[in-house]
Scaffold this active site. Structure first.
Site, PDB file in Angstrom:
ATOM      1  N   ASP A 170      -8.548   4.804   8.110  1.00 19.97           N
ATOM      2  CA  ASP A 170      -8.822   5.333   8.789  1.00 19.97           C
ATOM      3  C   ASP A 170      -9.779   6.731   8.232  1.00 19.97           C
ATOM      4  O   ASP A 170      -8.854   7.100   7.044  1.00 19.97           O
ATOM      5  CB  ASP A 170      -7.286   5.926   9.202  1.00 19.97           C
ATOM      6  CG  ASP A 170      -7.673   7.262  10.009  1.00 19.97           C
ATOM      7  OD1 ASP A 170      -7.677   7.170  11.140  1.00 19.97           O
ATOM      8  OD2 ASP A 170      -7.897   8.324   9.847  1.00 19.97           O
ATOM      9  N   MET A 218      -3.927   2.375  -3.684  1.00 20.53           N
ATOM     10  CA  MET A 218      -4.099   2.946  -4.845  1.00 20.53           C
ATOM     11  C   MET A 218      -3.681   2.685  -5.759  1.00 20.53           C
ATOM     12  O   MET A 218      -3.626   3.004  -6.391  1.00 20.53           O
ATOM     13  CB  MET A 218      -5.783   4.033  -4.964  1.00 20.53           C
ATOM     14  CG  MET A 218      -6.560   4.096  -3.808  1.00 20.53           C
ATOM     15  SD  MET A 218      -6.400   5.717  -3.903  1.00 20.53           S
ATOM     16  CE  MET A 218      -5.823   7.039  -2.524  1.00 20.53           C
ATOM     17  N   ASP A 222     -19.126   2.394   3.475  1.00 21.44           N
ATOM     18  CA  ASP A 222     -18.388   2.650   1.823  1.00 21.44           C
ATOM     19  C   ASP A 222     -18.579   0.615   1.893  1.00 21.44           C
ATOM     20  O   ASP A 222     -17.895   0.578   2.849  1.00 21.44           O
ATOM     21  CB  ASP A 222     -17.824   3.990   1.224  1.00 21.44           C
ATOM     22  CG  ASP A 222     -16.642   3.926   1.637  1.00 21.44           C
ATOM     23  OD1 ASP A 222     -16.237   4.955   2.691  1.00 21.44           O
ATOM     24  OD2 ASP A 222     -16.324   2.614   3.056  1.00 21.44           O
ATOM     25  N   ILE A 254      -7.086   9.268   6.024  1.00 18.48           N
ATOM     26  CA  ILE A 254      -6.002   9.012   5.298  1.00 18.48           C
ATOM     27  C   ILE A 254      -6.705   8.242   3.781  1.00 18.48           C
ATOM     28  O   ILE A 254      -7.022   6.860   3.618  1.00 18.48           O
ATOM     29  CB  ILE A 254      -5.559   7.839   5.594  1.00 18.48           C
ATOM     30  CG1 ILE A 254      -4.437   8.136   6.838  1.00 18.48           C
ATOM     31  CG2 ILE A 254      -4.612   6.675   4.902  1.00 18.48           C
ATOM     32  CD1 ILE A 254      -3.310   7.190   8.042  1.00 18.48           C
ATOM     33  N   LYS A 300     -18.732   3.185  -2.488  1.00 18.34           N
ATOM     34  CA  LYS A 300     -17.661   2.993  -2.919  1.00 18.34           C
ATOM     35  C   LYS A 300     -16.263   2.092  -3.256  1.00 18.34           C
ATOM     36  O   LYS A 300     -16.570   1.533  -2.503  1.00 18.34           O
ATOM     37  CB  LYS A 300     -16.814   4.531  -2.178  1.00 18.34           C
ATOM     38  CG  LYS A 300     -17.042   5.918  -1.936  1.00 18.34           C
ATOM     39  CD  LYS A 300     -16.302   6.706  -1.122  1.00 18.34           C
ATOM     40  CE  LYS A 300     -16.473   8.242  -1.639  1.00 18.34           C
ATOM     41  NZ  LYS A 300     -15.218   8.961  -0.905  1.00 18.34           N
ATOM     42  N   GLY A 353     -14.186   3.453   5.243  1.00 18.96           N
ATOM     43  CA  GLY A 353     -13.105   2.065   5.496  1.00 18.96           C
ATOM     44  C   GLY A 353     -11.107   2.601   5.948  1.00 18.96           C
ATOM     45  O   GLY A 353     -11.207   3.631   5.889  1.00 18.96           O
ATOM     46  N   PRO A 397      -8.683  -1.820   8.201  1.00 22.43           N
ATOM     47  CA  PRO A 397      -8.738  -2.536   7.094  1.00 22.43           C
ATOM     48  C   PRO A 397      -9.694  -3.418   6.686  1.00 22.43           C
ATOM     49  O   PRO A 397      -9.014  -4.152   5.290  1.00 22.43           O
ATOM     50  CB  PRO A 397      -7.000  -2.887   7.440  1.00 22.43           C
ATOM     51  CG  PRO A 397      -6.932  -3.155   8.577  1.00 22.43           C
ATOM     52  CD  PRO A 397      -8.191  -2.355   9.736  1.00 22.43           C
ATOM     53  N   GLY A 424      -5.745  -7.365   2.626  1.00 21.01           N
ATOM     54  CA  GLY A 424      -4.964  -7.496   3.919  1.00 21.01           C
ATOM     55  C   GLY A 424      -6.349  -7.486   5.124  1.00 21.01           C
ATOM     56  O   GLY A 424      -7.338  -6.743   5.525  1.00 21.01           O
TER      57      GLY A 424
HETATM   58  N1  SAH Z   1      -9.002   5.593   4.744  1.00 21.61           N
HETATM   59  C1  SAH Z   1      -8.373   3.753   4.180  1.00 21.61           C
HETATM   60  C2  SAH Z   1      -7.861   4.074   2.744  1.00 21.61           C
HETATM   61  C3  SAH Z   1      -8.883   4.542   1.893  1.00 21.61           C
HETATM   62  S1  SAH Z   1      -7.827   4.453  -0.096  1.00 21.61           S
HETATM   63  C4  SAH Z   1      -7.421   3.640   4.725  1.00 21.61           C
HETATM   64  O1  SAH Z   1      -7.209   4.260   5.918  1.00 21.61           O
HETATM   65  O2  SAH Z   1      -7.120   1.958   4.879  1.00 21.61           O
HETATM   66  C5  SAH Z   1      -8.600   2.804  -0.597  1.00 21.61           C
HETATM   67  C6  SAH Z   1      -7.256   2.534  -1.214  1.00 21.61           C
HETATM   68  O3  SAH Z   1      -6.764   1.764   0.401  1.00 21.61           O
HETATM   69  C7  SAH Z   1      -6.659   0.961  -1.681  1.00 21.61           C
HETATM   70  O4  SAH Z   1      -6.706   1.263  -3.087  1.00 21.61           O
HETATM   71  C8  SAH Z   1      -5.965   0.119  -1.177  1.00 21.61           C
HETATM   72  O5  SAH Z   1      -4.528   0.694  -1.601  1.00 21.61           O
HETATM   73  C9  SAH Z   1      -6.083  -0.073   0.498  1.00 21.61           C
HETATM   74  N2  SAH Z   1      -6.742  -0.482   0.991  1.00 21.61           N
HETATM   75  C10 SAH Z   1      -7.622  -0.628   1.649  1.00 21.61           C
HETATM   76  N3  SAH Z   1      -7.982  -1.293   2.631  1.00 21.61           N
HETATM   77  C11 SAH Z   1      -7.478  -2.580   2.079  1.00 21.61           C
HETATM   78  C12 SAH Z   1      -7.028  -3.995   2.051  1.00 21.61           C
HETATM   79  N4  SAH Z   1      -7.787  -4.975   3.361  1.00 21.61           N
HETATM   80  N5  SAH Z   1      -6.069  -4.948   2.076  1.00 21.61           N
HETATM   81  C13 SAH Z   1      -4.992  -3.714   0.991  1.00 21.61           C
HETATM   82  N6  SAH Z   1      -4.984  -2.024   0.480  1.00 21.61           N
HETATM   83  C14 SAH Z   1      -6.782  -1.997   1.404  1.00 21.61           C
END
Ligand code: SAH
Length: 275
Positions: free
Chosen positions: A106, A187, A51, A109, A73, A104, A28, A216
């Site tokens: 997983d 999102m 990305d 997801i 992205k 980013g 994350p 986070g």
């Molecule tokens: N594949 C990623 C999600 C991609 S969609 C995963 O598994 O986490 C992108 C969304 O993920 C962002 O709009 C936000 O809602 C969330 N996100 C990703 N990283 C984040 C972080 N460090 N803190 C808070 N939300 C995060």
């Protein structure tokens, strides 16, 4: 300067052997949250396609001669189209290279990892998936909010708040119906008003504890909690930036007060021992 990564810079491998693509979850944001397996794949890669949400500090682990390709992205702005990303992965793999697609959280997801896997499979390119810590888990750990809890939450739903225009509407009634379920909206920052409104319209009490967690697990993390009734106003006025998650449910009341600030609007917070 980054090496030349344009498509015409991709030449076939002399041996003609097929390469391999690894879809790797970067976690994350905190670079220490990548898996050991993901790190090993990154260290061995000839090409790394990453990305914006994949932690760029991780690129320090690439081989010095590895080609690094940013596909940039971010919400509403894709510097390389999804089909362009597929074409890039396919071209490098066909050229016999070991390709890491660093994503980013997983890869499976909300990361379009499924689409990339299918595009590669359709071309007969070997593809492996290395999971990552998704934002919900990372943010939960970084704020002291257990996503499930024997007394408060028997399940958790990961929900995309921002949907493609032609996607089916979310089943708000089902989301609001189960008070023993933690809801995590990805999102969601720009949709916070809508999320709060729909949940309340479908019966989730306005006193339900909610948290917004931005960036986070990184040094820029900011987290606030409020009542569901105040979600839209807090999202508008607290100056939080993307990436941001919204968590709703009784477990949010367990958040570490040193890590999650109360956003007090006109209402008083609900004391933790009353919920
Ligand atoms: N594949 C990623 C999600 C991609 S969609 C995963 O598994 O986490 C992108 C969304 O993920 C962002 O709009 C936000 O809602 C969330 N996100 C990703 N990283 C984040 C972080 N460090 N803190 C808070 N939300 C995060």
């Amino acid at each position: 300067m980054l090496p030349d990564v344009r498509m015409n810079a991709v030449h076939p491998a002399p041996s003609g052997r097929m390469g391999h693509v690894w879809l790797v979850g970067a976690g994350p944001g905190d670079p220490d949250l990548i898996t050991v397996k993901g790190l090993r794949a990154l260290q061995g890669a000839d090409v790394v396609v990453y990305d914006r949400l994949a932690c760029t500090d991780l690129l320090a682990h690439c081989r010095p001669d590895a080609v690094r390709v940013s596909v940039g992205k971010q919400a509403g702005l894709h510097s390389v189209s999804q089909s362009g990303i597929h074409a890039l992965l396919i071209a490098h793999a066909r050229a016999g290279r070991r390709v890491v697609r660093l994503k980013g959280g997983d890869p499976f997801i909300f990361g379009r990892g499924g689409e990339e896997m299918i595009a590669l499979r359709q071309q007969g390119i070997p593809v492996s998936v290395i999971p990552g810590v998704t934002a919900a888990s990372g943010c939960a750990a970084a704020t002291g909010i257990p996503l499930t809890h024997r007394d408060l939450a028997a399940g958790v739903s990961l929900v995309a708040a921002h949907r493609q225009e032609n996607a089916a509407a979310l089943d708000w009634a089902a989301l609001a119906a189960d008070r023993q379920r933690t809801l995590v909206f990805y999102m969601g920052l720009s949709q916070a008003d809508h999320v709060g409104m729909e949940l309340m319209l479908h019966g989730l009490p306005g006193t339900t504890p909610v948290a917004l967690i931005a960036c986070g697990t990184t040094s820029a993390q900011r987290a606030v909690r409020c009542l569901l009734a105040d979600l839209g106003a807090v999202a508008r006025h607290c100056g939080l930036v993307s990436p941001c998650l919204i968590m709703a449910g009784q477990v949010v009341a367990l958040a570490d007060p040193d890590l999650v600030a109360w956003a007090r609007l006109c209402r008083e917070p609900v004391p933790a021992d009353t919920i």
